[in-house]
Scaffold this motif. Structure first.
Motif, PDB file in Angstrom:
ATOM      1  N   VAL A 259       4.051  15.614 -20.686  1.00  0.00           N
ATOM      2  CA  VAL A 259       4.468  15.185 -19.346  1.00  0.00           C
ATOM      3  C   VAL A 259       5.755  14.376 -19.460  1.00  0.00           C
ATOM      4  O   VAL A 259       6.103  13.877 -20.519  1.00  0.00           O
ATOM      5  CB  VAL A 259       3.396  14.339 -18.628  1.00  0.00           C
ATOM      6  N   CYS A 260       6.425  14.247 -18.316  1.00  0.00           N
ATOM      7  CA  CYS A 260       7.667  13.494 -18.282  1.00  0.00           C
ATOM      8  C   CYS A 260       7.374  12.014 -18.538  1.00  0.00           C
ATOM      9  O   CYS A 260       6.429  11.465 -17.973  1.00  0.00           O
ATOM     10  CB  CYS A 260       8.325  13.667 -16.924  1.00  0.00           C
ATOM     11  N   PRO A 261       8.193  11.367 -19.376  1.00  0.00           N
ATOM     12  CA  PRO A 261       7.970   9.935 -19.602  1.00  0.00           C
ATOM     13  C   PRO A 261       8.278   9.074 -18.373  1.00  0.00           C
ATOM     14  O   PRO A 261       7.911   7.905 -18.339  1.00  0.00           O
ATOM     15  CB  PRO A 261       8.924   9.596 -20.749  1.00  0.00           C
ATOM     16  N   HIS A 262       8.939   9.664 -17.364  1.00  0.00           N
ATOM     17  CA  HIS A 262       9.316   8.874 -16.180  1.00  0.00           C
ATOM     18  C   HIS A 262       8.535   9.253 -14.930  1.00  0.00           C
ATOM     19  O   HIS A 262       8.608   8.569 -13.923  1.00  0.00           O
ATOM     20  CB  HIS A 262      10.807   9.058 -15.870  1.00  0.00           C
ATOM     21  N   CYS A 263       7.860  10.407 -14.955  1.00  0.00           N
ATOM     22  CA  CYS A 263       7.167  10.902 -13.764  1.00  0.00           C
ATOM     23  C   CYS A 263       5.783  11.415 -14.163  1.00  0.00           C
ATOM     24  O   CYS A 263       5.584  11.813 -15.304  1.00  0.00           O
ATOM     25  CB  CYS A 263       7.930  12.082 -13.137  1.00  0.00           C
ATOM     26  N   SER A 264       4.841  11.438 -13.213  1.00  0.00           N
ATOM     27  CA  SER A 264       3.542  12.036 -13.549  1.00  0.00           C
ATOM     28  C   SER A 264       3.593  13.524 -13.257  1.00  0.00           C
ATOM     29  O   SER A 264       2.939  14.010 -12.345  1.00  0.00           O
ATOM     30  CB  SER A 264       2.422  11.439 -12.721  1.00  0.00           C
TER      31      SER A 264
ATOM     32  N   VAL B  62      12.028  20.397 -19.352  1.00  0.00           N
ATOM     33  CA  VAL B  62      12.760  19.721 -18.277  1.00  0.00           C
ATOM     34  C   VAL B  62      11.779  19.196 -17.240  1.00  0.00           C
ATOM     35  O   VAL B  62      10.805  19.869 -16.902  1.00  0.00           O
ATOM     36  CB  VAL B  62      13.729  20.696 -17.560  1.00  0.00           C
ATOM     37  N   CYS B  63      12.055  17.998 -16.722  1.00  0.00           N
ATOM     38  CA  CYS B  63      11.280  17.494 -15.589  1.00  0.00           C
ATOM     39  C   CYS B  63      11.990  17.920 -14.309  1.00  0.00           C
ATOM     40  O   CYS B  63      13.172  17.645 -14.132  1.00  0.00           O
ATOM     41  CB  CYS B  63      11.188  15.970 -15.638  1.00  0.00           C
ATOM     42  N   HIS B  64      11.284  18.608 -13.417  1.00  0.00           N
ATOM     43  CA  HIS B  64      11.919  19.100 -12.196  1.00  0.00           C
ATOM     44  C   HIS B  64      12.074  18.023 -11.133  1.00  0.00           C
ATOM     45  O   HIS B  64      12.636  18.260 -10.083  1.00  0.00           O
ATOM     46  CB  HIS B  64      11.164  20.313 -11.662  1.00  0.00           C
ATOM     47  N   TYR B  65      11.568  16.825 -11.438  1.00  0.00           N
ATOM     48  CA  TYR B  65      11.760  15.738 -10.470  1.00  0.00           C
ATOM     49  C   TYR B  65      12.934  14.844 -10.836  1.00  0.00           C
ATOM     50  O   TYR B  65      13.685  14.419  -9.979  1.00  0.00           O
ATOM     51  CB  TYR B  65      10.477  14.925 -10.314  1.00  0.00           C
ATOM     52  N   CYS B  66      13.070  14.508 -12.159  1.00  0.00           N
ATOM     53  CA  CYS B  66      14.143  13.571 -12.518  1.00  0.00           C
ATOM     54  C   CYS B  66      15.161  14.176 -13.471  1.00  0.00           C
ATOM     55  O   CYS B  66      16.084  13.504 -13.902  1.00  0.00           O
ATOM     56  CB  CYS B  66      13.553  12.299 -13.109  1.00  0.00           C
ATOM     57  N   GLN B  67      14.984  15.446 -13.830  1.00  0.00           N
ATOM     58  CA  GLN B  67      15.900  16.146 -14.741  1.00  0.00           C
ATOM     59  C   GLN B  67      15.824  15.633 -16.176  1.00  0.00           C
ATOM     60  O   GLN B  67      16.654  16.008 -16.997  1.00  0.00           O
ATOM     61  CB  GLN B  67      17.380  16.089 -14.263  1.00  0.00           C
ATOM     62  N   HIS B  68      14.849  14.790 -16.502  1.00  0.00           N
ATOM     63  CA  HIS B  68      14.683  14.378 -17.900  1.00  0.00           C
ATOM     64  C   HIS B  68      14.524  15.627 -18.776  1.00  0.00           C
ATOM     65  O   HIS B  68      13.856  16.578 -18.393  1.00  0.00           O
ATOM     66  CB  HIS B  68      13.442  13.484 -18.036  1.00  0.00           C
ATOM     67  N   GLN B  69      15.172  15.606 -19.960  1.00  0.00           N
ATOM     68  CA  GLN B  69      15.072  16.759 -20.855  1.00  0.00           C
ATOM     69  C   GLN B  69      14.656  16.289 -22.235  1.00  0.00           C
ATOM     70  O   GLN B  69      15.065  15.228 -22.677  1.00  0.00           O
ATOM     71  CB  GLN B  69      16.424  17.458 -20.965  1.00  0.00           C
TER      72      GLN B  69
HETATM   73 ZN    ZN Z   1      10.696  13.089 -14.604  1.00  0.00          ZN
END
Ligand code: ZN
Ligand code: ADP
Length: 764
Positions: free
Chosen positions: A474-479, A492-499
């Motif tokens: 999971v994204c370290p910044h979003c659930s 890729v996180c589709h909410y914050c673009q974390h890669q």
């Molecule tokens: Zn995220």
């Protein structure tokens, strides 16, 4: 508005709205050199917190006692930037959506008009990369890029974006250095050149001429709309392909030519509706100002001024075109009125359809809400007699609605597994395409016809999972689980673009058992290109359309017949009209059905019906194939039979108990912050604060749900909690929403924030 008291004029004080997150206005003194009265809607230059700021004059004010007022520094406008109908609309938006008035008014004006500083000049040139060598077959590609993995990534990205893209945006997407491009240019694979900053490309597009002869049904609709009383709202419910655009054009013609009035046309997204916009330009040429997000601040200001001066009389654009500074507006058209993009997701959180109705009333204009799949709000409005329903029951020019076939993928898979030859290599199309969809695609390719394929999920797979322990990265910044992307290979996180890199082993149990699960557009594209190596495939999703004109380029290629299969997310479901598209396939109709949101069924019904409506618009007819695991759901059942009424009846039934819009008005109160415990505690404190308010005031018609963590309880490092307010009395909701937004105490810690979203389009 009542005239200001004589004492106010005599005292030379005005009330000014400033773009600050405050629910109050400010009083300034008008020094002797400046003429009074200053008309409401006029921009004034003032000093605010020791900085020069542009404010909007709201009118004369009564001077407060015992306070020395600051003077305004200048009046900026000769004529008010916000004419009275717009000022009225702004005040309504601020009140209804519980937004500070100053922020709301600022959002209604071009940036260049609301900044006290001079606008920065737009950059003049842009570095573009273009494919210089075609490599159509897989084999060629593998030979060319044997060891140059990054070059391959860049090449694939470039191709996915129509062959040309800005170097900078490619570099960011591919995570590579500029050296990769130089190397590719040396090998003759790509060409790099500097291009003068592209001028507004809509200005240079040729318009398309509308069909010359409206049908009887179209004429009836036009006549009814033109006979509407000022402020009258019409629902133009026309099936997909019924020719709603021609109705708009005929209405506009009469408004402009016979009545010498002006008009506003709202479309969901300019880049995706270039065909529709071309038709308006074809009919009205330079009378049309196309307001789109690709305009620079300077170009936007030019367009705004040409409308203000009456040089152009039709404003076409997304949401904010509603604020076009036109006078004598005769009609406001909201095309595809069901689209959720009409709701703004930040302050002021207005819905353009509702604000359009308010502005039209203030102008004495009529409103046309057009859709093949109207929102439940609009449908209800017509049922209650607050909108007149006009129907275009048939497709234009004798075309028929396409027959729709449903494939139950559960049955399909079982069958395929049973029939599988254990010695044959694994068939990658299994689980992606049913037999009937493959056969139908093949036929189109043979006949030289085009197909559209919808899969509303970008990326390659929807997530990764460890086969041994079940862990999902999971994204370290979003659930939110991370989405697997293959080109370039990253999560890729589709909410914050974390890669982050793709893990070789499970981050939890270290087993080498990470598997990809769920289907995304990239994977469908790959499976397709392997199955049909000769097919020209284009993919349209967020990843292929980051370049400014990428959408339009892809759609233009489809229009010129250079694409056999267009694969995409919901982007391809918006208004496309290509007569050679004879097949629409929905790869997975269920992607949105299980979201924890009361609009999940409505969205799915609209999406599936709309994309189905892209098939069979020409004389060759067409077919639709829908793959689903939930053929019994009412969203799918009614989409298959193109039955809006049936769907609405069933869905309205589901919205009564527990009550949801359109039966009640709702507001989503959200608390977010960087600390999980503090966010929860603040949300609970806010909820009890509201609860006490409700009890103290005896507000019986206010239902309270929650508080609870949001379905996605963390986005971009912010934890999220919410509670819902429901009421059947809009006025009560207005009062309470404003009271909460203005007064509810929020500690100044951990970046805690409280927002009120009235009439939300999503509860995630
Ligand atoms: Zn995220
Ligand atoms: P909608 O927006 O209702 O889905 P469009 O406005 O895109 O439909 O029209 C569908 C197609 O029918 C377009 O290609 C349009 O040019 C054509 N069309 C519409 N009205 C007529 C007409 N009266 N005669 C011939 N063709 C028409």
């Amino acid at each position: 508005m009542s005239p200001p008291p004589a004492s106010a004029i005599a005292s030379r004080c005005i009330e000014v709205a400033l773009a600050a997150p405050l629910f109050r206005t400010f009083t300034y003194h008008v020094p002797d050199g400046i003429a009074m009265p200053v008309a409401p809607g006029t921009r004034v230059l003032v000093s605010f917190r020791n900085r020069p700021e542009i404010g909007i004059c709201l009118g004369a004010a009564v001077p407060p006692e015992g306070i020395t007022l600051k003077p305004i520094q200048a009046v900026v406008d000769d004529v008010p930037s916000l004419p009275s109908s717009l000022l009225h609309t702004g005040k309504w938006i601020a009140a209804w959506y519980a937004a500070p008035l100053g922020l709301t008014l600022r959002a209604m004006l071009p940036t260049a008009l609301t900044s006290a500083k001079a606008p920065a000049p737009a950059s003049r040139t842009q570095r573009l990369v273009r494919i210089a060598m075609d490599l159509p077959s897989l084999l060629q590609r593998e030979q060319t890029f044997a060891r140059a993995k990054q070059q391959r990534v860049v090449y694939d990205l470039l191709e996915a974006q129509g062959g040309t893209a800005p170097l900078e945006s490619l570099r960011i997407q591919a995570h590579c250095s500029a050296g990769v491009f130089t190397a590719m240019a040396k090998r003759g694979l790509v060409e790099i050149r500097d291009e003068a900053h592209q001028r507004d490309p809509f200005a240079d597009r040729a318009g398309t001429l509308p069909p010359p002869n409206p049908s009887d049904a179209q004429k009836d609709a036009v006549r009814a709309i033109l006979a509407g009383d000022p402020g009258q709202v019409f629902l133009l419910h026309g099936v997909t392909g019924s020719g709603k655009t021609l109705v708009y054009i005929e209405v506009l013609r009469a408004i402009l030519e016979q009545r010498e009035q002006t008009a506003i046309v709202l479309v969901p997204e300019i880049a995706l509706t270039s065909q529709t916009v071309d038709r308006f330009r074809g009919a009205f040429g330079n009378d049309v100002a196309v307001l789109h997000s690709g305009l620079s601040d300077g170009e936007r200001l030019d367009a705004w001024q040409s409308l203000r001066r009456g040089e152009r009389r039709i404003a076409v654009g997304a949401r904010s075109a509603l604020f076009a500074p036109l006078e004598r507006v005769g009609v406001v058209i909201v095309d595809e009125e069901h689209e959720s993009s009409y709701k703004q997701s930040e302050t002021p959180r207005y819905h353009a359809r509702e604000a359009a109705i308010v502005r039209a009333r203030a102008e004495g204009a009529v409103v046309v809400l057009g859709s093949a799949t109207p929102s439940l709000e609009t449908w209800e409005r017509a049922d209650r007699g607050q909108a007149i329903r006009l129907t275009l029951p048939d497709r234009a020019a004798g075309a028929q609605l396409p027959p729709v076939t449903v494939v139950d993928m559960r049955v399909e898979l079982k069958q395929a597994v049973k029939e599988r030859n254990p010695n044959a290599p694994f068939d990658e199309t299994l689980g992606v395409f049913s037999k009937s969809l493959l056969v139908a695609l093949e036929q189109r390719l043979v006949r030289g016809e085009q197909s559209l394929l919808l899969l509303n999920r970008r990326g390659y797979s929807s997530f990764m999972q460890c086969n041994a322990c079940g862990t999902v990265p999971v994204c370290p910044h979003c659930s939110i689980s991370l989405t697997y992307h293959r080109v370039p290979e990253i999560l890729v996180c589709h909410y914050c673009q974390h890669q982050q890199p793709v893990p070789a082993v499970c981050p939890q149990c270290a087993a080498e058992t990470m598997r990809r699960r769920g289907l995304g557009t990239q994977q469908v594209e790959r499976v397709l290109s392997e199955r049909f190596p000769e097919a020209r495939i284009a993919r349209m999703d967020v990843d292929t359309t980051s370049g400014k004109w990428a959408h339009t380029q892809i759609l233009d290629r489809v229009g010129r017949g250079e694409v056999d299969i267009l694969l995409g997310t919901q982007m391809i479901a918006k208004g496309l009209d290509f007569p050679n598209v004879t097949l629409v396939g929905v790869v997975d109709a269920d992607t949105g059905l299980n979201l924890p949101d009361f609009r999940a069924s409505e969205r799915t019904f609209q999406l599936v019906s709309q994309v189905a409506g892209r098939a069979g618009r020409g004389p060759k007819g067409g077919d639709v194939i829908i793959q689903t695991r939930m053929p019994g759901s009412h969203a799918i059942r009614h989409a298959i039979t193109h039955d809006v009424t049936g769907f609405v009846q069933e869905e309205l039934g589901a919205r009564r108990m527990p009550a949801y819009p359109p039966f009640v008005s709702i507001a989503n109160v959200m608390v977010s912050g960087l600390d999980q415990a503090a966010t929860a505690a603040t949300a609970m404190a806010a909820a009890s604060w509201v609860q006490r308010l409700v009890e103290r005031q005896g507000l019986r018609d206010l239902v309270f749900v929650g508080p609870a963590p949001c379905p996605i309880d963390r986005i971009k490092d912010r934890w999220r909690w919410h509670f819902l307010l429901k009421s059947s009395q809009p006025r009560l909701m207005t009062r309470v929403a404003r009271y909460i937004a203005e007064r509810c105490p929020v500690p100044k810690l951990h970046e805690l924030r409280l927002t009120v979203d009235r009439d939300p389009v999503s509860l995630l």
